[in-house]
Design an enzyme around this catalytic site. Sequence first.
Site, PDB file in Angstrom:
ATOM      1  N   ARG A  69       2.361 -27.270  62.378  1.00 59.36           N
ATOM      2  CA  ARG A  69       1.064 -26.994  61.740  1.00 59.36           C
ATOM      3  C   ARG A  69       0.230 -26.027  62.587  1.00 59.36           C
ATOM      4  NH1 ARG A  69      -2.915 -30.144  62.421  1.00 59.36           N
ATOM      5  NH2 ARG A  69      -1.804 -32.116  62.311  1.00 59.36           N
ATOM      6  N   TYR A 121     -12.718 -11.902  41.518  1.00 57.69           N
ATOM      7  CA  TYR A 121     -11.726 -12.862  41.047  1.00 57.69           C
ATOM      8  C   TYR A 121     -12.449 -14.167  40.676  1.00 57.69           C
ATOM      9  CZ  TYR A 121      -7.737 -15.955  41.074  1.00 57.69           C
ATOM     10  OH  TYR A 121      -6.801 -16.879  40.730  1.00 57.69           O
ATOM     11  N   ASP A 194     -11.392  -8.548  50.013  1.00 58.39           N
ATOM     12  CA  ASP A 194     -10.252  -9.062  49.258  1.00 58.39           C
ATOM     13  C   ASP A 194      -9.497  -7.843  48.744  1.00 58.39           C
ATOM     14  OD1 ASP A 194      -8.462 -10.025  47.376  1.00 58.39           O
ATOM     15  OD2 ASP A 194      -9.819 -11.564  46.598  1.00 58.39           O
ATOM     16  N   LYS A 219       0.563 -12.205  44.952  1.00 56.93           N
ATOM     17  CA  LYS A 219       0.561 -11.049  44.047  1.00 56.93           C
ATOM     18  C   LYS A 219       1.508  -9.961  44.578  1.00 56.93           C
ATOM     19  CE  LYS A 219      -2.470 -13.729  42.181  1.00 56.93           C
ATOM     20  NZ  LYS A 219      -3.915 -13.579  42.343  1.00 56.93           N
TER      21      LYS A 219
HETATM   22  C1  LIG Z   1      -4.979 -14.422  42.729  1.00 58.11           C
HETATM   23  C2  LIG Z   1      -6.124 -13.904  43.500  1.00 58.11           C
HETATM   24  C3  LIG Z   1      -6.771 -14.691  44.461  1.00 58.11           C
HETATM   25  C4  LIG Z   1      -6.369 -16.125  44.709  1.00 58.11           C
HETATM   26  O1  LIG Z   1      -5.108 -16.224  45.269  1.00 58.11           O
HETATM   27  P1  LIG Z   1      -4.109 -17.486  45.059  1.00 58.11           P
HETATM   28  O2  LIG Z   1      -2.895 -17.070  45.810  1.00 58.11           O
HETATM   29  O3  LIG Z   1      -3.893 -17.621  43.571  1.00 58.11           O
HETATM   30  O4  LIG Z   1      -4.774 -18.666  45.616  1.00 58.11           O
HETATM   31  C5  LIG Z   1      -7.805 -14.132  45.175  1.00 58.11           C
HETATM   32  N1  LIG Z   1      -8.213 -12.873  44.957  1.00 58.11           N
HETATM   33  C6  LIG Z   1      -7.620 -12.095  44.036  1.00 58.11           C
HETATM   34  C7  LIG Z   1      -8.118 -10.698  43.836  1.00 58.11           C
HETATM   35  C8  LIG Z   1      -6.563 -12.567  43.285  1.00 58.11           C
HETATM   36  O5  LIG Z   1      -5.982 -11.795  42.353  1.00 58.11           O
END
Ligand SMILES: *Cc1c(COP(=O)(O)O)cnc(C)c1O
Length: 397
Positions: A69, A121, A194, A219
Amino acid sequence: MAVLPNPSTGQADAPATLGNRMSSLETLTVHGLGRVAEPYRDIVPPIHLASTFERAADGSYPGGRVYARDASPAYIEAEEVLRQLDGGTQALLFASGHAAASAVLQALEPGDRVLAPQSMYWALRKWLLDLAEHGRIQLAFYDNADIADVERQLAAAPTRLLWVETPANPTWELTDIRAAAALARQHGAMTLVDSTVATPVLCQPLALGADIALHSATKYLNGHSDVVAGALVTREDSPLWQRIRVMRNLGGAILGPFEAWLLLRGMRTLHLRVRAACANALQLATELAQHPAIAQVLYPGLPSHPQHATAVAQMNGGFGGMLSIRLRDGEARARDVAARVQVFKRATSLGSVESLIEHRASVEGPGSRCPTDLLRLSVGIEPVADLLADLTQALGD
Ligand SMILES: *Cc1c(COP(=O)(O)O)cnc(C)c1O
């Protein structure tokens, strides 16, 4: 020889033999860092499943690891590739993009002010609102595309964290990272970007002055719709970053070894996939903009996009694989088009090899700011003719 720091001991860890011999980051990524494992000289790293590591008789840890961890060896390659891709000093993997965001927000002090974009998001926006409602943070919003509004909001009250998402879901407004991060610094705030949609292939938030880059590795980074993961990369080893590291360890939202291994495999083709998706998306956006059933195509690569100049300035090599279309005849028509596609898959998420389409407002549900006539397209790497033919038939004559 380049060495990787071991987060649990701070000592030099496994040698990264390829990193200092190969000049191209893309080659490093294709090779998945390129370490060759003894004794068989594996080209592909093994999956480290161990949860705990043996102590010597004198109580020391000869392997440099205590417990998985804190710092699993399963993350070494993927974190190092991510660190280099974003040009940071350290990277951390998380169990999801949300877990990464969660570690950042948990690392703040109670009542710290977060400045977030109006378009972002939706699940993260919902969560920020929830934290604010429960008194954990103070929250204010700014207009993604208006740097003067960022400045106004920063001047309005002391702010700890400026949250940037660019291009932003699901309408793909851009924020000028360099300008926003400079303003945040002037006002004593850290900047998090992000960068899930842009990916490190197209945009380098840390080089533009941001402090932390966040990715939903679910993604583009993984790119095959088979892993949920998240990542953070930091420009500097700040006190906030130290807290974030503690939050991952004590909060416990860690990624499984197999997911880390799959992510490393996915990233080997990141550059190719992103380039293919960008080319497809640009061509689709250009063609769809001419279609009589479509009122508007939202895509940063189109000269008609309001922040096209910002996109040109801070995205290199493409404008991403995400675009949205708004239907002239409204929601019913949008849902009808989504119902008719045969190549695009009707599903949420983005950044995978296969193209996805979704009626975004109904996915986001109550409180959504997304127009109901909007379809979000995650453009994959199929031959663009197949994608165009599919959308053309779904849009009708
Ligand atoms: C999908 C997404 C998230 C969240 O990520 P997860 O892996 O689904 O927890 C955050 N920001 C953006 C821009 C996303 O497309």
